[in-house]
Design a protein around this motif. Structure first.
Motif, PDB file in Angstrom:
ATOM      1  N   TRP A   1    -125.192   9.166  22.859  1.00  9.49           N
ATOM      2  CA  TRP A   1    -125.181   9.245  24.328  1.00  9.49           C
ATOM      3  C   TRP A   1    -126.414   9.988  24.831  1.00  9.49           C
ATOM      4  CZ3 TRP A   1    -123.245   7.002  28.369  1.00  9.49           C
ATOM      5  CH2 TRP A   1    -123.228   7.638  29.614  1.00  9.49           C
ATOM      6  N   PRO A   2    -127.291   9.322  25.615  1.00  8.72           N
ATOM      7  CA  PRO A   2    -128.518   9.977  26.072  1.00  8.72           C
ATOM      8  C   PRO A   2    -128.419  10.547  27.476  1.00  8.72           C
ATOM      9  CG  PRO A   2    -128.705   7.618  26.430  1.00  8.72           C
ATOM     10  CD  PRO A   2    -127.312   7.875  25.901  1.00  8.72           C
ATOM     11  N   GLY A   3    -127.333  10.246  28.192  1.00  4.13           N
ATOM     12  CA  GLY A   3    -127.192  10.622  29.592  1.00  4.13           C
ATOM     13  C   GLY A   3    -126.887   9.391  30.428  1.00  4.13           C
ATOM     14  N   LEU A   4    -126.327   9.617  31.631  1.00  8.18           N
ATOM     15  CA  LEU A   4    -125.889   8.510  32.474  1.00  8.18           C
ATOM     16  C   LEU A   4    -127.054   7.611  32.884  1.00  8.18           C
ATOM     17  CD1 LEU A   4    -123.720   7.036  34.108  1.00  8.18           C
ATOM     18  CD2 LEU A   4    -124.106   8.675  35.960  1.00  8.18           C
TER      19      LEU A   4
ATOM     20  N   LEU B   1    -141.494   0.835  13.692  1.00 10.69           N
ATOM     21  CA  LEU B   1    -141.819   1.004  15.102  1.00 10.69           C
ATOM     22  C   LEU B   1    -141.802   2.463  15.551  1.00 10.69           C
ATOM     23  CD1 LEU B   1    -139.829  -1.980  16.682  1.00 10.69           C
ATOM     24  CD2 LEU B   1    -142.300  -1.824  16.344  1.00 10.69           C
ATOM     25  N   THR B   2    -140.886   3.255  14.964  1.00 12.38           N
ATOM     26  CA  THR B   2    -140.699   4.630  15.437  1.00 12.38           C
ATOM     27  C   THR B   2    -141.143   5.689  14.438  1.00 12.38           C
ATOM     28  OG1 THR B   2    -138.436   4.798  14.572  1.00 12.38           O
ATOM     29  CG2 THR B   2    -138.708   3.837  16.767  1.00 12.38           C
ATOM     30  N   GLY B   3    -141.304   5.300  13.184  1.00 15.80           N
ATOM     31  CA  GLY B   3    -141.642   6.274  12.158  1.00 15.80           C
ATOM     32  C   GLY B   3    -140.451   7.093  11.696  1.00 15.80           C
ATOM     33  N   LYS B   4    -139.248   6.748  12.168  1.00 12.98           N
ATOM     34  CA  LYS B   4    -138.039   7.487  11.799  1.00 12.98           C
ATOM     35  C   LYS B   4    -137.262   6.692  10.757  1.00 12.98           C
ATOM     36  CE  LYS B   4    -137.666   9.579  16.389  1.00 12.98           C
ATOM     37  NZ  LYS B   4    -136.810   9.779  17.592  1.00 12.98           N
TER      38      LYS B   4
ATOM     39  N   SER C   1    -137.373   6.411  20.901  1.00 15.78           N
ATOM     40  CA  SER C   1    -138.716   6.804  21.336  1.00 15.78           C
ATOM     41  C   SER C   1    -138.726   7.489  22.690  1.00 15.78           C
ATOM     42  CB  SER C   1    -139.635   5.574  21.378  1.00 15.78           C
ATOM     43  OG  SER C   1    -139.739   4.971  20.107  1.00 15.78           O
ATOM     44  N   ALA C   2    -137.943   6.968  23.632  1.00 19.97           N
ATOM     45  CA  ALA C   2    -137.976   7.508  24.994  1.00 19.97           C
ATOM     46  C   ALA C   2    -136.961   8.620  25.219  1.00 19.97           C
ATOM     47  CB  ALA C   2    -137.738   6.381  26.004  1.00 19.97           C
ATOM     48  N   PHE C   3    -135.803   8.551  24.545  1.00 20.19           N
ATOM     49  CA  PHE C   3    -134.722   9.485  24.859  1.00 20.19           C
ATOM     50  C   PHE C   3    -134.344  10.399  23.694  1.00 20.19           C
ATOM     51  CE2 PHE C   3    -133.540   5.684  27.643  1.00 20.19           C
ATOM     52  CZ  PHE C   3    -134.321   6.156  28.694  1.00 20.19           C
ATOM     53  N   GLY C   4    -135.075  10.296  22.579  1.00 22.80           N
ATOM     54  CA  GLY C   4    -134.907  11.249  21.489  1.00 22.80           C
ATOM     55  C   GLY C   4    -133.610  11.152  20.717  1.00 22.80           C
ATOM     56  N   VAL C   5    -132.951  10.003  20.719  1.00 20.04           N
ATOM     57  CA  VAL C   5    -131.714   9.825  19.971  1.00 20.04           C
ATOM     58  C   VAL C   5    -132.054   9.597  18.503  1.00 20.04           C
ATOM     59  CG1 VAL C   5    -129.663   8.374  19.679  1.00 20.04           C
ATOM     60  CG2 VAL C   5    -130.533   8.881  21.979  1.00 20.04           C
TER      61      VAL C   5
ATOM     62  N   ILE D   1    -133.543  -9.273  18.618  1.00 17.83           N
ATOM     63  CA  ILE D   1    -134.555  -8.723  19.520  1.00 17.83           C
ATOM     64  C   ILE D   1    -133.915  -7.675  20.431  1.00 17.83           C
ATOM     65  CG2 ILE D   1    -136.164  -9.285  21.376  1.00 17.83           C
ATOM     66  CD1 ILE D   1    -136.465 -12.041  20.075  1.00 17.83           C
ATOM     67  N   MET D   2    -132.726  -7.989  20.944  1.00 17.85           N
ATOM     68  CA  MET D   2    -132.021  -7.041  21.811  1.00 17.85           C
ATOM     69  C   MET D   2    -131.739  -5.746  21.062  1.00 17.85           C
ATOM     70  SD  MET D   2    -128.895  -5.518  22.532  1.00 17.85           S
ATOM     71  CE  MET D   2    -127.614  -6.518  21.778  1.00 17.85           C
ATOM     72  N   GLU D   3    -131.239  -5.849  19.833  1.00 15.93           N
ATOM     73  CA  GLU D   3    -130.917  -4.651  19.061  1.00 15.93           C
ATOM     74  C   GLU D   3    -132.160  -3.803  18.809  1.00 15.93           C
ATOM     75  OE1 GLU D   3    -127.654  -7.582  18.239  1.00 15.93           O
ATOM     76  OE2 GLU D   3    -129.817  -7.627  18.541  1.00 15.93           O
ATOM     77  N   GLY D   4    -133.267  -4.470  18.457  1.00 16.41           N
ATOM     78  CA  GLY D   4    -134.501  -3.723  18.215  1.00 16.41           C
ATOM     79  C   GLY D   4    -134.999  -3.003  19.456  1.00 16.41           C
ATOM     80  N   GLY D   5    -134.932  -3.670  20.609  1.00 13.37           N
ATOM     81  CA  GLY D   5    -135.370  -3.044  21.851  1.00 13.37           C
ATOM     82  C   GLY D   5    -134.514  -1.852  22.226  1.00 13.37           C
ATOM     83  N   VAL D   6    -133.205  -1.961  22.037  1.00 12.38           N
ATOM     84  CA  VAL D   6    -132.294  -0.857  22.358  1.00 12.38           C
ATOM     85  C   VAL D   6    -132.585   0.355  21.479  1.00 12.38           C
ATOM     86  CG1 VAL D   6    -129.884  -0.112  22.199  1.00 12.38           C
ATOM     87  CG2 VAL D   6    -130.447  -2.271  23.319  1.00 12.38           C
ATOM     88  N   VAL D   7    -132.763   0.123  20.180  1.00 17.63           N
ATOM     89  CA  VAL D   7    -133.048   1.232  19.264  1.00 17.63           C
ATOM     90  C   VAL D   7    -134.384   1.888  19.613  1.00 17.63           C
ATOM     91  CG1 VAL D   7    -133.464   1.866  16.865  1.00 17.63           C
ATOM     92  CG2 VAL D   7    -131.707   0.185  17.406  1.00 17.63           C
TER      93      VAL D   7
END
Length: 382
Positions: free
Chosen positions: A276-279, A53-56, A315-319, A304-310
């Motif tokens: 931690w990505p920020g509050l 999904l992310t290529g990482k 992808s969105a927050f660069g973790v 499904i929950m775990e996949g969505g969180v990762v």
């Protein structure tokens, strides 16, 4: 559980013990096995899914090294927050069912969650189990139906509000890429909150219920749906109005603290794994995780929950992928996995006490033997 109860409202009034999602037991067993198998596969192959999904790239060895950095104090902190979240939710149940105490509420929630977490349609089975437990404590079926409807409605309202809170948190943190996205986000978030407030007010205030009923009928006519939306809503309101009017503050505070402690668990999971990505971002990730637990394809959306969180963290927050995956798995453990053995213990304790009380009730006290009066009483020595 709440959605199943609301969909089967008429059946619930007749016999709560009949709340089952399907009549074919073998089909239910087959679907349960397939659903659990899918959940296990999603977790086992989570690193491969994340990479696709992310290529990482990420491996279980990397995730294991992240877990190896946890110390006893951090684990104890997460365990304490988990117990506090369970305690907070007991106030939702005790306010939904007057007369229920917190220990009974904890047992009820734990046992029901264990069943729901094992079966894809386990919410209905959990309802039937909860009905049996409350009946054993002396509550009527009618009181149980009201409790399930009220707690279900409050859960649904707060789960609708969560995405709006996540969107607002991101917008206030300046995470919108441009003004168009920001305006769309504000519009969507405010609309969700207004809708939830309207429903809550309509449950409390009769005139608002009439207006909302007319609006629902207008929507169903526009969509050409053959349902009587206003009739269903007024029936729901008639069942729940008595509890909602007097106990809405306790219900709301219980849900706020319950979700607040769950967010705190996720925040600690992020901190200890280095994700931690920020509050604002943590609130958005938490909101997404709670929405994904509603996916019926696996029990409580496991996998499904775990996949969505990762996906959101990376992808969105660069973790980085390894800390993000470790966070998702750790949070899933505290909000899903651990509830199964804990609920099993609670259910076993309830069954043991019920059996012991049943034996005590069945054992009638033996009357004392009395000696018949003697015809020739012994003389009293002076």
């Amino acid at each position: 559980m709440a959605q199943l109860v609301l969909q089967n409202d008429e059946a619930a009034r007749r016999n709560p013990a009949d709340w089952t999602p399907m009549k074919n037991k073998w089909l239910q067993i087959a679907l349960s096995v397939l659903s659990l198998g899918l959940a296990v596969l999603l977790v086992v192959y989570l690193p491969q899914i994340v990479q696709a999904l992310t290529g990482k790239p990420v491996s279980w060895a990397e995730i294991g090294r992240v877990f190896g950095t946890l110390d006893a104090g951090e684990i104890a902190l997460m365990a304490g927050l988990w117990l506090l979240s369970l305690l907070a939710y007991t106030f939702v149940l005790t306010n939904s069912l007057p007369g229920l105490n917190n220990l009974q509420g904890l047992t009820l929630n734990a046992a029901g969650s264990a069943v729901s977490n094992l079966l894809p349609f386990g919410g209905a089975v959990g309802v039937a189990l909860s009905w049996a437990m409350t009946k054993g404590w002396g509550f009527t079926s009618r009181a149980f139906v009201v409790m399930t409807l009220v707690s279900g409605v409050w859960n649904t309202l707060f789960r609708f509000v969560l995405p709006a809170v996540g969107i607002i948190a991101l917008l206030m943190a300046g995470q919108a890429p441009n003004a168009t996205v920001a305006n769309a986000g504000w519009t969507g978030a405010v609309s969700i909150i207004v809708l939830c407030v309207v429903v809550a007010v309509a449950l409390y205030w009769e005139r608002a219920a009439v207006w909302l009923g007319k609006g629902l009928d207008g929507v169903t006519r526009l969509l050409r749906l053959k349902i009587h939306a206003s009739e269903a809503f007024h029936r729901l309101r008639a069942d729940t109005a008595g509890v909602v009017r007097t106990r809405w503050p306790g219900l709301s505070l219980g849900m706020i603290f319950f979700l607040g402690f769950q967010w705190a668990i996720m925040a600690v999971c992020m901190q200890v794994t280095g994700a931690w990505p920020g509050l604002a971002q943590s609130i958005a990730v938490f909101a997404l995780s709670r929405v994904l637990t509603s996916a019926l394809i696996t029990p409580s959306g496991a996998g499904i929950m775990e996949g969505g969180v990762v996906l959101l963290l990376t992808s969105a927050f660069g973790v980085p992928a390894a800390p993000a995956t470790a966070t998702a798995l750790l949070f899933g453990f505290w909000t899903y996995t651990i509830e199964i053995p804990f609920g099993g213990l609670a259910l076993g304790a309830w069954a043991l006490l019920r059996r012991r009380n049943g034996r005590n009730a069945g054992a009638e006290p033996r009357p004392r033997s009395r000696r018949p009066p003697s015809d020739n009483p012994k003389p009293i020595a002076c």
